[in-house]
Design a protein around this motif. Structure first.
Motif, short mmCIF file in Angstrom:
data_model
loop_
_atom_site.label_atom_id
_atom_site.label_comp_id
_atom_site.label_asym_id
_atom_site.label_seq_id
_atom_site.Cartn_x
_atom_site.Cartn_y
_atom_site.Cartn_z
N GLY A 60 0.78 -1.22 0.00
CA GLY A 60 0.00 0.00 0.00
C GLY A 60 0.81 1.27 0.00
N ALA A 61 2.15 1.19 0.08
CA ALA A 61 2.98 2.39 0.06
C ALA A 61 2.81 3.10 -1.28
CB ALA A 61 4.44 2.03 0.30
N ALA A 62 2.90 4.44 -1.24
CA ALA A 62 2.57 5.23 -2.42
C ALA A 62 3.53 4.96 -3.58
CB ALA A 62 2.57 6.72 -2.07
N LEU A 63 4.84 5.08 -3.34
CA LEU A 63 5.80 4.95 -4.42
C LEU A 63 5.83 3.54 -5.02
CD1 LEU A 63 7.89 6.29 -6.19
CD2 LEU A 63 9.64 5.78 -4.46
N PRO A 64 5.92 2.47 -4.20
CA PRO A 64 5.87 1.12 -4.81
C PRO A 64 4.57 0.86 -5.57
CG PRO A 64 6.70 1.00 -2.56
CD PRO A 64 6.19 2.40 -2.76
N SER A 65 3.43 1.33 -5.03
CA SER A 65 2.16 1.12 -5.72
C SER A 65 2.13 1.87 -7.04
CB SER A 65 1.00 1.58 -4.83
OG SER A 65 0.97 0.84 -3.63
N TYR A 66 2.70 3.09 -7.03
CA TYR A 66 2.77 3.88 -8.28
C TYR A 66 3.60 3.15 -9.33
CZ TYR A 66 4.38 7.53 -11.48
OH TYR A 66 4.71 8.25 -12.60
N LEU A 67 4.77 2.63 -8.93
CA LEU A 67 5.64 1.93 -9.89
C LEU A 67 4.99 0.66 -10.40
CD1 LEU A 67 9.10 2.37 -8.09
CD2 LEU A 67 8.19 3.65 -10.05
N ILE A 68 4.31 -0.07 -9.52
CA ILE A 68 3.62 -1.29 -9.96
C ILE A 68 2.49 -0.93 -10.92
CG2 ILE A 68 2.17 -3.21 -9.19
CD1 ILE A 68 3.82 -3.27 -6.61
N GLY A 69 1.72 0.12 -10.58
CA GLY A 69 0.66 0.54 -11.48
C GLY A 69 1.19 0.97 -12.84
N LEU A 70 2.33 1.67 -12.84
CA LEU A 70 2.95 2.09 -14.10
C LEU A 70 3.36 0.89 -14.93
CD1 LEU A 70 4.02 4.41 -15.87
CD2 LEU A 70 6.15 4.31 -14.56
N LEU A 71 3.94 -0.13 -14.29
CA LEU A 71 4.33 -1.35 -15.01
C LEU A 71 3.11 -2.06 -15.58
CD1 LEU A 71 7.13 -2.77 -12.68
CD2 LEU A 71 7.41 -1.68 -14.91
N VAL A 72 2.01 -2.08 -14.82
CA VAL A 72 0.78 -2.75 -15.30
C VAL A 72 0.26 -2.03 -16.54
CG1 VAL A 72 -1.62 -3.23 -14.75
CG2 VAL A 72 0.16 -3.68 -13.05
N VAL A 73 0.23 -0.68 -16.50
CA VAL A 73 -0.27 0.07 -17.65
C VAL A 73 0.64 -0.11 -18.85
CG1 VAL A 73 -0.72 2.40 -18.51
CG2 VAL A 73 -1.49 1.75 -16.24
N LEU A 74 1.97 -0.09 -18.64
CA LEU A 74 2.90 -0.31 -19.75
C LEU A 74 2.72 -1.70 -20.36
CD1 LEU A 74 6.18 1.33 -18.36
CD2 LEU A 74 4.61 2.24 -20.08
N ALA A 75 2.46 -2.69 -19.51
CA ALA A 75 2.23 -4.04 -20.03
C ALA A 75 0.95 -4.10 -20.87
CB ALA A 75 2.15 -5.03 -18.87
N LEU A 76 -0.10 -3.38 -20.41
CA LEU A 76 -1.33 -3.35 -21.19
C LEU A 76 -1.13 -2.65 -22.53
CD1 LEU A 76 -3.92 -2.53 -18.36
CD2 LEU A 76 -3.57 -4.72 -19.52
N VAL A 77 -0.38 -1.53 -22.51
CA VAL A 77 -0.09 -0.83 -23.77
C VAL A 77 0.70 -1.71 -24.71
CG1 VAL A 77 1.13 1.14 -24.76
CG2 VAL A 77 -0.23 1.44 -22.69
N TYR A 78 1.67 -2.44 -24.16
CA TYR A 78 2.48 -3.35 -24.98
C TYR A 78 1.61 -4.45 -25.59
CZ TYR A 78 6.25 -6.51 -26.35
OH TYR A 78 7.10 -7.32 -27.06
#
Length: 231
Positions: A60-78
């Motif tokens: 639930g930490a802000a920075l790790p959650s942000y990075l994980i969310g960014l990776l998820v979105v990049l994977a969806l775009v890919y």
């Protein structure tokens, strides 16, 4: 020949001028980084959305959650990019376009964005055909063999085919601003005022960003006249 007098401030000014390009480059990079952080960072609207996405996949930490969310979105775009390359998205694209173009205000914005994205996603020769550099001669170009006696502006042609205004053909020419060429003015001028410029987009950008300093590099410089003979 007389020796030039030494001034104690001259080395300081010389060093400042030598470091100015590096300093300007660093300032632009910092500005671009801060702008990206405001639009895409964890504290931005998009960043908060990415953080919420990441919470479902990690801590639930802000920075790790942000990075994980960014990776998820990049994977969806890919993954969507893979679908685009296989051509399976054509039916979905048609459905999205049909939905967007039924909404009165949204369809105008979507149509403009769709055209711009289509322009830059085309092959180079095809995509920039209607955005090629041109010379805009106010009052019309000079007659053959005659010197130019009117203002000449370097711009980008935005209309591949002329548009009719009052029964006369006009071209849309985007005239950038210096030193930030992302802005400018769109002028509709008589078609015969516009002549192609044997330059690339990179040359136009360089000339405007440098406020004309690099014009000699792309346009050529006239040789300085020899000094007069002294008796």
């Amino acid at each position: 020949m007389t020796a030039r007098r030494f001034h104690p401030l001259r080395p300081f000014l010389t060093g400042m001028l030598a470091l100015l390009p590096l300093a300007a480059t660093l300032v632009l990079l910092v500005w671009a980084t801060r702008l990206a952080a405001e639009w895409l960072g964890p504290s931005s609207l998009l960043g908060s959305l990415l953080t919420r996405i990441g919470v479902g996949f990690g801590p639930g930490a802000a920075l790790p959650s942000y990075l994980i969310g960014l990776l998820v979105v990049l994977a969806l775009v890919y993954g969507f990019g893979l679908l685009v390359e296989t051509g399976l998205q054509r039916g979905l694209d048609s459905v999205i376009q049909a939905m967007m173009r039924r909404i009165p205000v949204v369809r105008t914005v979507y149509d403009i964005a769709h055209r711009l994205v289509g322009l830059f996603s085309k092959p180079k020769d095809e995509g920039v055909k209607s955005m090629r550099p041109v010379w805009l001669h106010f009052g019309g170009p000079p007659a053959e063999g005659q010197p130019a006696d009117s203002t000449v502006v370097l711009g980008l042609l935005t209309t591949h085919e002329p548009v009719l205004l009052g029964g006369q053909p006009f071209h849309g020419v985007l005239v950038p601003t210096a030193p930030v060429p992302v802005g400018g003015g769109l002028l509709f001028v008589p078609a015969h005022w516009v002549l192609p410029a044997d330059l690339g987009i990179e040359a136009v950008t360089s000339i405007y960003v440098s406020m004309g300093v690099t014009a000699n590099q792309y346009l050529g410089a006239q040789a300085a006249p020899p000094p007069p003979d002294r008796a």
